[in-house]
Design a protein around this motif. Structure first.
Motif, short mmCIF file in Angstrom:
data_model
loop_
_atom_site.label_atom_id
_atom_site.label_comp_id
_atom_site.label_asym_id
_atom_site.label_seq_id
_atom_site.Cartn_x
_atom_site.Cartn_y
_atom_site.Cartn_z
N VAL A 35 0.86 -1.18 0.00
CA VAL A 35 0.00 0.00 0.00
C VAL A 35 0.90 1.23 0.00
O VAL A 35 1.86 1.30 0.78
CB VAL A 35 -0.94 0.01 1.22
CG1 VAL A 35 -1.77 1.29 1.26
CG2 VAL A 35 -1.85 -1.21 1.22
N PHE A 36 0.61 2.19 -0.87
CA PHE A 36 1.39 3.42 -0.89
C PHE A 36 0.46 4.61 -0.70
O PHE A 36 -0.73 4.55 -1.03
CB PHE A 36 2.21 3.55 -2.19
CG PHE A 36 1.40 3.62 -3.45
CD1 PHE A 36 0.96 4.83 -3.95
CD2 PHE A 36 1.08 2.46 -4.15
CE1 PHE A 36 0.22 4.90 -5.13
CE2 PHE A 36 0.34 2.51 -5.33
CZ PHE A 36 -0.09 3.73 -5.81
N SER A 37 1.01 5.67 -0.13
CA SER A 37 0.20 6.87 0.10
C SER A 37 1.06 8.11 -0.08
O SER A 37 2.29 8.07 0.09
CB SER A 37 -0.42 6.85 1.50
OG SER A 37 0.58 6.83 2.49
N TYR A 38 0.41 9.22 -0.44
CA TYR A 38 1.11 10.48 -0.66
C TYR A 38 0.14 11.62 -0.43
O TYR A 38 -1.09 11.47 -0.54
CB TYR A 38 1.68 10.54 -2.09
CG TYR A 38 0.63 10.33 -3.16
CD1 TYR A 38 -0.04 11.41 -3.73
CD2 TYR A 38 0.28 9.04 -3.56
CE1 TYR A 38 -1.03 11.20 -4.68
CE2 TYR A 38 -0.70 8.83 -4.52
CZ TYR A 38 -1.35 9.92 -5.07
OH TYR A 38 -2.34 9.70 -6.00
N THR A 160 10.03 4.82 2.94
CA THR A 160 9.62 6.05 2.25
C THR A 160 10.42 6.16 0.97
O THR A 160 11.65 6.03 0.99
CB THR A 160 9.87 7.29 3.13
OG1 THR A 160 9.12 7.17 4.34
CG2 THR A 160 9.45 8.56 2.40
N LEU A 161 9.74 6.37 -0.13
CA LEU A 161 10.39 6.55 -1.43
C LEU A 161 10.24 8.00 -1.87
O LEU A 161 9.25 8.66 -1.55
CB LEU A 161 9.77 5.64 -2.48
CG LEU A 161 9.83 4.14 -2.22
CD1 LEU A 161 9.12 3.37 -3.35
CD2 LEU A 161 11.27 3.66 -2.08
N ASP A 165 13.25 10.43 -7.51
CA ASP A 165 14.42 9.57 -7.69
C ASP A 165 14.21 8.56 -8.82
O ASP A 165 15.17 8.04 -9.38
CB ASP A 165 14.71 8.77 -6.40
CG ASP A 165 15.35 9.62 -5.32
OD1 ASP A 165 15.76 10.77 -5.60
OD2 ASP A 165 15.43 9.13 -4.17
N TYR A 166 12.94 8.28 -9.11
CA TYR A 166 12.59 7.28 -10.14
C TYR A 166 11.96 7.94 -11.37
O TYR A 166 11.21 7.31 -12.10
CB TYR A 166 11.64 6.23 -9.54
CG TYR A 166 12.30 5.46 -8.42
CD1 TYR A 166 13.04 4.32 -8.68
CD2 TYR A 166 12.21 5.90 -7.10
CE1 TYR A 166 13.68 3.62 -7.66
CE2 TYR A 166 12.85 5.20 -6.06
CZ TYR A 166 13.57 4.07 -6.36
OH TYR A 166 14.22 3.39 -5.34
N VAL A 175 2.09 17.95 -5.22
CA VAL A 175 1.79 16.57 -4.86
C VAL A 175 3.08 16.03 -4.27
O VAL A 175 4.14 16.12 -4.89
CB VAL A 175 1.36 15.74 -6.09
CG1 VAL A 175 1.15 14.27 -5.70
CG2 VAL A 175 0.10 16.32 -6.72
N SER A 176 3.00 15.52 -3.06
CA SER A 176 4.21 15.16 -2.31
C SER A 176 5.18 14.31 -3.11
O SER A 176 4.78 13.35 -3.78
CB SER A 176 3.80 14.41 -1.04
OG SER A 176 4.94 13.96 -0.35
N ASP A 177 6.46 14.67 -3.02
CA ASP A 177 7.50 13.85 -3.64
C ASP A 177 7.76 12.60 -2.81
O ASP A 177 8.23 11.60 -3.33
CB ASP A 177 8.79 14.68 -3.76
CG ASP A 177 9.73 14.16 -4.83
OD1 ASP A 177 9.29 13.38 -5.70
OD2 ASP A 177 10.91 14.52 -4.80
N GLU A 178 7.44 12.65 -1.52
CA GLU A 178 7.59 11.49 -0.64
C GLU A 178 6.38 10.58 -0.74
O GLU A 178 5.24 11.05 -0.68
CB GLU A 178 7.77 11.93 0.81
CG GLU A 178 9.09 12.58 1.11
CD GLU A 178 9.32 12.74 2.61
OE1 GLU A 178 8.38 12.51 3.41
OE2 GLU A 178 10.45 13.08 2.99
#
Length: 192
Positions: A35-38, A160-161, A165-166, A175-178
């Protein structure tokens, strides 16, 4: 000579775990999710998920640092809950993903930090870029699955990505970079 036999036996027993080898476990695709969130413009937190992916854990319960993990899944298995968002993520603004484009993670080191915790370092390949990431991992449970009656293991992890970086940094920093990532997996011991 015979008086040294007990000492030799004790030495053998003490060092025996060092010869134990990692056992192969395969991910249970039906109970493994990422699951990812931003943050979206400061107004909300948006979520997405990957599920049904493939992977393998070589798990050495006696020496967890000797374990390893590999996982792979197609970018297009992403779930966003909204088709238009999925379509935008797959567009040239973000992934521009082909059907066969994969996300992969291969561990390179495991540092045991507690009785059930570890830091798993590995190479994450995403959107044509490979970078080293660290997962804060927890071993949830290892034992016999109550229904399958076979050895089973469950793990959780977070990281945390930084999406830029990608090469996925469109609209940052609004929109959050993290991107916060939560992982929960189950794996079953492979047949010998």
């Amino acid at each position: 000579m015979t008086r040294f036999a007990p000492l030799a036996l004790i030495a053998t027993l003490v060092t025996a775990p060092a010869f134990a080898e990692a056992k192969k476990y395969t991910l249970d695709a039906s109970h493994s999710q990422i699951v990812f969130s931003y943050n979206h413009l400061g107004f909300s937190t948006s979520y997405g998920m990957f599920s049904g992916f493939n992977g393998e854990i070589l798990f050495d319960q006696a020496d967890p640092a000797a374990s390893s993990v590999t996982v792979s899944f197609p970018v297009k298995t992403m779930l966003t809950g909204w088709q238009e968002r999925f379509d935008h993520f797959m567009s040239a603004d973000f992934f521009d993903a082909a059907d066969e484009e994969m996300v992969t993670f291969t561990s390179t080191a495991i540092e045991v930090t507690g009785e059930k915790t570890a830091k798993i370092t590995g190479d994450l390949s995403l959107n044509g870029v490979t970078k080293s990431v660290v997962l804060d991992a927890v071993m949830n449970q290892v034992g016999e699955h109550p229904m399958a009656k076979t050895p089973w293991a469950g793990f959780s992890a977070t990281t945390t990505l930084i999406r830029s970086d990608y090469n996925l940094g469109q609209f940052a920093p609004y929109v959050s970079d993290e991107v916060q990532v939560q992982i929960s997996i189950e794996a079953q011991k492979a047949a010998d």
